[in-house]
Design an enzyme around this catalytic site. Structure first.
Site, PDB file in Angstrom:
ATOM      1  N   THR A   1       2.312  -1.881   6.047  1.00  0.00           N
ATOM      2  CA  THR A   1       1.263  -0.566   6.255  1.00  0.00           C
ATOM      3  C   THR A   1       0.729  -1.289   7.429  1.00  0.00           C
ATOM      4  O   THR A   1      -0.509  -0.517   8.098  1.00  0.00           O
ATOM      5  CB  THR A   1       0.849  -0.297   4.613  1.00  0.00           C
ATOM      6  OG1 THR A   1       1.356   0.284   3.589  1.00  0.00           O
ATOM      7  CG2 THR A   1      -0.496   0.371   5.278  1.00  0.00           C
TER       8      THR A   1
ATOM      9  N   GLY B   1      -4.796 -10.690   0.368  1.00  0.00           N
ATOM     10  CA  GLY B   1      -3.800 -10.647  -0.204  1.00  0.00           C
ATOM     11  C   GLY B   1      -3.091 -11.387  -0.991  1.00  0.00           C
ATOM     12  O   GLY B   1      -2.019 -12.341  -0.434  1.00  0.00           O
ATOM     13  N   THR B   2      -2.370 -11.122  -2.270  1.00  0.00           N
ATOM     14  CA  THR B   2      -2.109 -12.345  -2.385  1.00  0.00           C
ATOM     15  C   THR B   2      -0.258 -11.489  -2.722  1.00  0.00           C
ATOM     16  O   THR B   2       0.901 -12.456  -2.614  1.00  0.00           O
ATOM     17  CB  THR B   2      -1.463 -11.669  -4.352  1.00  0.00           C
ATOM     18  OG1 THR B   2      -1.431 -10.116  -5.087  1.00  0.00           O
ATOM     19  CG2 THR B   2      -3.214 -11.956  -5.359  1.00  0.00           C
ATOM     20  N   ASP B   3       0.236 -10.727  -1.990  1.00  0.00           N
ATOM     21  CA  ASP B   3       1.696 -10.459  -1.830  1.00  0.00           C
ATOM     22  C   ASP B   3       1.851 -11.329  -0.033  1.00  0.00           C
ATOM     23  O   ASP B   3       2.430 -12.441  -0.283  1.00  0.00           O
ATOM     24  CB  ASP B   3       1.677  -9.510  -1.047  1.00  0.00           C
ATOM     25  CG  ASP B   3       0.409  -8.838   0.156  1.00  0.00           C
ATOM     26  OD1 ASP B   3      -0.221  -9.381   0.378  1.00  0.00           O
ATOM     27  OD2 ASP B   3       0.747  -7.669   1.349  1.00  0.00           O
ATOM     28  N   ARG B   4       0.444 -11.819   0.540  1.00  0.00           N
ATOM     29  CA  ARG B   4       0.820 -12.776   1.394  1.00  0.00           C
ATOM     30  C   ARG B   4       0.658 -14.270   0.813  1.00  0.00           C
ATOM     31  O   ARG B   4       1.624 -14.923   1.918  1.00  0.00           O
ATOM     32  CB  ARG B   4      -0.307 -12.934   2.620  1.00  0.00           C
ATOM     33  CG  ARG B   4      -1.171 -10.875   3.068  1.00  0.00           C
ATOM     34  CD  ARG B   4      -2.425 -11.411   3.671  1.00  0.00           C
ATOM     35  NE  ARG B   4      -2.585 -12.408   5.227  1.00  0.00           N
ATOM     36  CZ  ARG B   4      -3.685 -12.019   5.121  1.00  0.00           C
ATOM     37  NH1 ARG B   4      -4.938 -11.429   4.931  1.00  0.00           N
ATOM     38  NH2 ARG B   4      -4.164 -13.210   6.274  1.00  0.00           N
TER      39      ARG B   4
ATOM     40  N   ASP C   1       4.555 -10.398   8.360  1.00  0.00           N
ATOM     41  CA  ASP C   1       4.830  -9.462   7.564  1.00  0.00           C
ATOM     42  C   ASP C   1       4.466  -8.078   8.313  1.00  0.00           C
ATOM     43  O   ASP C   1       3.218  -7.267   8.640  1.00  0.00           O
ATOM     44  CB  ASP C   1       4.019  -9.741   6.457  1.00  0.00           C
ATOM     45  CG  ASP C   1       4.253  -8.678   5.003  1.00  0.00           C
ATOM     46  OD1 ASP C   1       4.944  -6.996   5.366  1.00  0.00           O
ATOM     47  OD2 ASP C   1       4.688  -8.613   3.942  1.00  0.00           O
TER      48      ASP C   1
ATOM     49  N   THR D   1       6.361  -0.120  -2.604  1.00  0.00           N
ATOM     50  CA  THR D   1       6.514  -1.586  -3.657  1.00  0.00           C
ATOM     51  C   THR D   1       8.226  -2.328  -4.076  1.00  0.00           C
ATOM     52  O   THR D   1       9.147  -1.196  -3.664  1.00  0.00           O
ATOM     53  CB  THR D   1       6.027  -0.947  -5.740  1.00  0.00           C
ATOM     54  OG1 THR D   1       4.970  -0.241  -5.507  1.00  0.00           O
ATOM     55  CG2 THR D   1       6.456  -1.817  -5.806  1.00  0.00           C
TER      56      THR D   1
ATOM     57  N   ASN E   1       0.805  -1.525  -0.362  1.00  0.00           N
ATOM     58  CA  ASN E   1      -0.179  -0.016   0.650  1.00  0.00           C
ATOM     59  C   ASN E   1       0.854   1.424  -0.012  1.00  0.00           C
ATOM     60  O   ASN E   1       0.901   2.246  -0.904  1.00  0.00           O
ATOM     61  CB  ASN E   1      -1.312   0.546   1.116  1.00  0.00           C
ATOM     62  CG  ASN E   1      -2.360  -0.965   1.407  1.00  0.00           C
ATOM     63  OD1 ASN E   1      -3.081  -1.148   0.177  1.00  0.00           O
ATOM     64  ND2 ASN E   1      -2.178  -2.380   1.590  1.00  0.00           N
TER      65      ASN E   1
END
EC number: 2.7.1.33
Length: 254
Positions: free
Chosen positions: A129, A104-107, A126, A12, A9
């Site tokens: 944010t 979330g795809t980052d997760r 993680d 990057t 968020n």
């Protein structure tokens, strides 16, 4: 060379991965107003002097930014194989939650990276944010997790809501019990959120009947603020998301 981009968020993470090893990485601001052409200029600037890109792997927690990055791939890297981690993409990691599309795809990328490095079961913390703690069960499936406000998110909100408080630099104070307002805010942020992570990890272990010695992997731009303050033993993997993106790419193109 695989170009990996993990959009959070506020930040990057961009990286170059070769045969599973992250060779270069950069943190850049996440600006939802940045157009595809601006992203292309930024990436081309970072990649100047680097080996040619032979593949691309992306994940994003910000839908508008993902839309622009898709445009970057189609306009500037049209002949380069690419994968976007999203529902329906092969990762080899079952997602056993009520609605997998909400995760979330980052997760997912983090969990995939953690399982590759440390096996299952494991926990992934993680610190960005938001602070997320995700669970991979003994069978190697993502079974859910916890989402809490991040350190910056909470301290910024406190500064806006309380008239006599203000934003402070996020560094470790001299002691837990502070003698001035600045250090009191810093103590609440650093020691408070370290206690939050320790407490949630302990509760997750108890609820899920997980061994005390299971791997706990920590990542995220703000993880260094907490690592030295945790009582939980953790594996520090600051580039975990990029490692997960590499694994997702290889599962789709090998």
């Amino acid at each position: 060379m695989l170009l990996t981009v993990a959009v959070e968020n506020t930040r990057t993470l961009v990286g170059l991965v070769f045969e599973g090893t992250v060779k270069r990485h950069w943190w850049v601001g996440t600006d939802p107003r940045r157009t595809a052409d601006e992203w292309a200029v930024l990436l081309q600037g970072l990649l100047t002097g680097e080996a040619p890109v032979s593949g691309i792997a992306l994940c994003s927690a910000v839908p508008h930014v993902l839309h622009e990055l898709r445009a970057v791939v189609s306009r500037y890297y049209r002949n380069v194989p690419s994968v976007v981690v999203e529902p329906g993409v092969k990762t080899g990691l079952p997602v056993l939650v009520d609605n997998p599309r909400e995760v979330g795809t980052d997760r997912i990328a983090n969990a995939l990276g953690a399982v590759t490095l440390y096996g299952a079961p494991c926990l992934v913390v993680d610190v960005g944010t938001a602070i997320t703690i995700d669970v991979v069960n003994p069978a190697g499936a993502f079974v859910g997790g916890v989402i809490a406000p991040g350190i910056e998110t909470a301290t910024d909100a406190l500064g806006e809501a309380a008239a006599q408080l203000r934003r402070v630099e996020l560094v470790r104070p001299r002691s837990v019990v502070a003698r001035n307002t600045v250090e009191a805010l810093q103590s609440g942020a650093i020691h408070g959120f370290a206690a939050l992570v320790d407490g949630l990890v302990a509760r997750i272990r108890t609820e899920q009947s997980l061994d005390d010695d299971l791997p706990v992997v920590i990542t995220g731009a703000l993880a260094p603020l907490l690592i030295g303050q945790l009582t939980t033993a953790v594996h520090d993997e600051p580039l975990l998301t990029l490692r997960g993106l590499f694994q997702a790419y290889t599962r789709n193109f090998r």
